[in-house]
Design a protein around this motif. Structure first.
Motif, PDB file in Angstrom:
ATOM      1  N   PRO A  15       0.806  -1.230   0.000  1.00  0.00           N
ATOM      2  CA  PRO A  15       0.000   0.000   0.000  1.00  0.00           C
ATOM      3  C   PRO A  15       0.837   1.278   0.000  1.00  0.00           C
ATOM      4  O   PRO A  15       0.540   2.220  -0.726  1.00  0.00           O
ATOM      5  CB  PRO A  15      -0.837  -0.095   1.280  1.00  0.00           C
ATOM      6  N   VAL A  16       1.885   1.285   0.791  1.00  0.00           N
ATOM      7  CA  VAL A  16       2.725   2.494   0.866  1.00  0.00           C
ATOM      8  C   VAL A  16       3.555   2.644  -0.401  1.00  0.00           C
ATOM      9  O   VAL A  16       3.700   3.748  -0.944  1.00  0.00           O
ATOM     10  CB  VAL A  16       3.613   2.471   2.129  1.00  0.00           C
ATOM     11  N   VAL A  20       3.750   5.814  -2.986  1.00  0.00           N
ATOM     12  CA  VAL A  20       4.997   6.480  -3.398  1.00  0.00           C
ATOM     13  C   VAL A  20       5.049   6.591  -4.916  1.00  0.00           C
ATOM     14  O   VAL A  20       5.335   7.659  -5.465  1.00  0.00           O
ATOM     15  CB  VAL A  20       6.244   5.732  -2.863  1.00  0.00           C
ATOM     16  N   CYS A  21       4.765   5.495  -5.610  1.00  0.00           N
ATOM     17  CA  CYS A  21       4.837   5.496  -7.074  1.00  0.00           C
ATOM     18  C   CYS A  21       3.783   6.415  -7.683  1.00  0.00           C
ATOM     19  O   CYS A  21       4.071   7.163  -8.626  1.00  0.00           O
ATOM     20  CB  CYS A  21       4.701   4.074  -7.604  1.00  0.00           C
ATOM     21  N   GLN A  22       2.587   6.388  -7.134  1.00  0.00           N
ATOM     22  CA  GLN A  22       1.527   7.263  -7.629  1.00  0.00           C
ATOM     23  C   GLN A  22       1.920   8.724  -7.432  1.00  0.00           C
ATOM     24  O   GLN A  22       1.806   9.543  -8.349  1.00  0.00           O
ATOM     25  CB  GLN A  22       0.213   6.978  -6.913  1.00  0.00           C
ATOM     26  N   PHE A  53       6.343   0.592  -9.754  1.00  0.00           N
ATOM     27  CA  PHE A  53       5.877  -0.142  -8.575  1.00  0.00           C
ATOM     28  C   PHE A  53       6.372  -1.584  -8.599  1.00  0.00           C
ATOM     29  O   PHE A  53       6.894  -2.099  -7.608  1.00  0.00           O
ATOM     30  CB  PHE A  53       4.345  -0.113  -8.475  1.00  0.00           C
ATOM     31  N   MET A  54       6.198  -2.248  -9.728  1.00  0.00           N
ATOM     32  CA  MET A  54       6.598  -3.648  -9.841  1.00  0.00           C
ATOM     33  C   MET A  54       8.104  -3.803  -9.618  1.00  0.00           C
ATOM     34  O   MET A  54       8.544  -4.716  -8.913  1.00  0.00           O
ATOM     35  CB  MET A  54       6.196  -4.201 -11.208  1.00  0.00           C
ATOM     36  N   PHE A  55       8.889  -2.912 -10.218  1.00  0.00           N
ATOM     37  CA  PHE A  55      10.339  -2.984 -10.038  1.00  0.00           C
ATOM     38  C   PHE A  55      10.728  -2.748  -8.583  1.00  0.00           C
ATOM     39  O   PHE A  55      11.479  -3.524  -7.988  1.00  0.00           O
ATOM     40  CB  PHE A  55      11.071  -1.973 -10.936  1.00  0.00           C
ATOM     41  N   VAL A 103       4.446  11.138   1.144  1.00  0.00           N
ATOM     42  CA  VAL A 103       3.869   9.889   1.655  1.00  0.00           C
ATOM     43  C   VAL A 103       4.255   9.671   3.120  1.00  0.00           C
ATOM     44  O   VAL A 103       3.590   8.928   3.831  1.00  0.00           O
ATOM     45  CB  VAL A 103       4.292   8.701   0.758  1.00  0.00           C
ATOM     46  N   GLY A 104       5.301  10.334   3.563  1.00  0.00           N
ATOM     47  CA  GLY A 104       5.694  10.245   4.973  1.00  0.00           C
ATOM     48  C   GLY A 104       6.677   9.134   5.289  1.00  0.00           C
ATOM     49  O   GLY A 104       6.648   8.582   6.386  1.00  0.00           O
ATOM     50  N   ILE A 105       7.562   8.820   4.348  1.00  0.00           N
ATOM     51  CA  ILE A 105       8.606   7.823   4.619  1.00  0.00           C
ATOM     52  C   ILE A 105       9.552   8.436   5.649  1.00  0.00           C
ATOM     53  O   ILE A 105      10.098   9.520   5.444  1.00  0.00           O
ATOM     54  CB  ILE A 105       9.372   7.430   3.339  1.00  0.00           C
TER      55      ILE A 105
END
Length: 130
Positions: A15-16, A20-22, A53-55, A103-105
């Motif tokens: 989900p996170v 990030v990717c979006q 995302f997949m990578f 995203v708040g990483i």
């Protein structure tokens, strides 16, 4: 459990990582400073977002989605058709830094991942520069 597996889980898993990717591509699509790399992408960024995302899923120790679907990432070879120099690397990293922030990483994961991503982005450079 390896450090990479922990990193996927520590970041918050699927989900996170999807957020990030979006956010990365939302930033790229709207940030004037990222115009150079935006122009390298198709008009519809959804496929690029999904591939990132997949990578990153596999790169962070989660499911190897990219490799299962497309084979070995061969990132440098896949990026050779694009002229990538310091400016393009820096534009890509600016979008990623901003996505991480939005995203708040949190630290220390944030710094560790951004450092690794910078190394990866730097490896994509293929444009001779003075």
């Amino acid at each position: 459990m390896s450090q990479e597996q922990k990193m996927y889980e520590m970041i918050g898993g699927e989900p996170v990582l999807r957020k990030v990717c979006q956010r990365f591509y939302e930033i790229m699509a709207t940030l004037p400073e990222a115009k150079g790399i935006l122009e390298m992408h198709p008009e519809n960024l959804r496929g690029s977002e999904e591939k990132l995302f997949m990578f990153l899923s596999g790169w962070l120790g989660g499911p190897n989605l990219f490799q299962e679907r497309f084979g070995h990432p061969r990132l440098r070879a896949r990026h050779l058709p694009f002229s990538i120099g310091k400016s393009e690397r820096d534009q890509w990293m600016l979008c990623m830094v901003m996505a991480f922030e939005d995203v708040g990483i949190q630290e220390p994961i944030r710094s560790e991942l951004l450092h690794s991503l910078l190394n990866l982005a730097d490896h994509m450079r293929n444009k001779p520069e003075a």
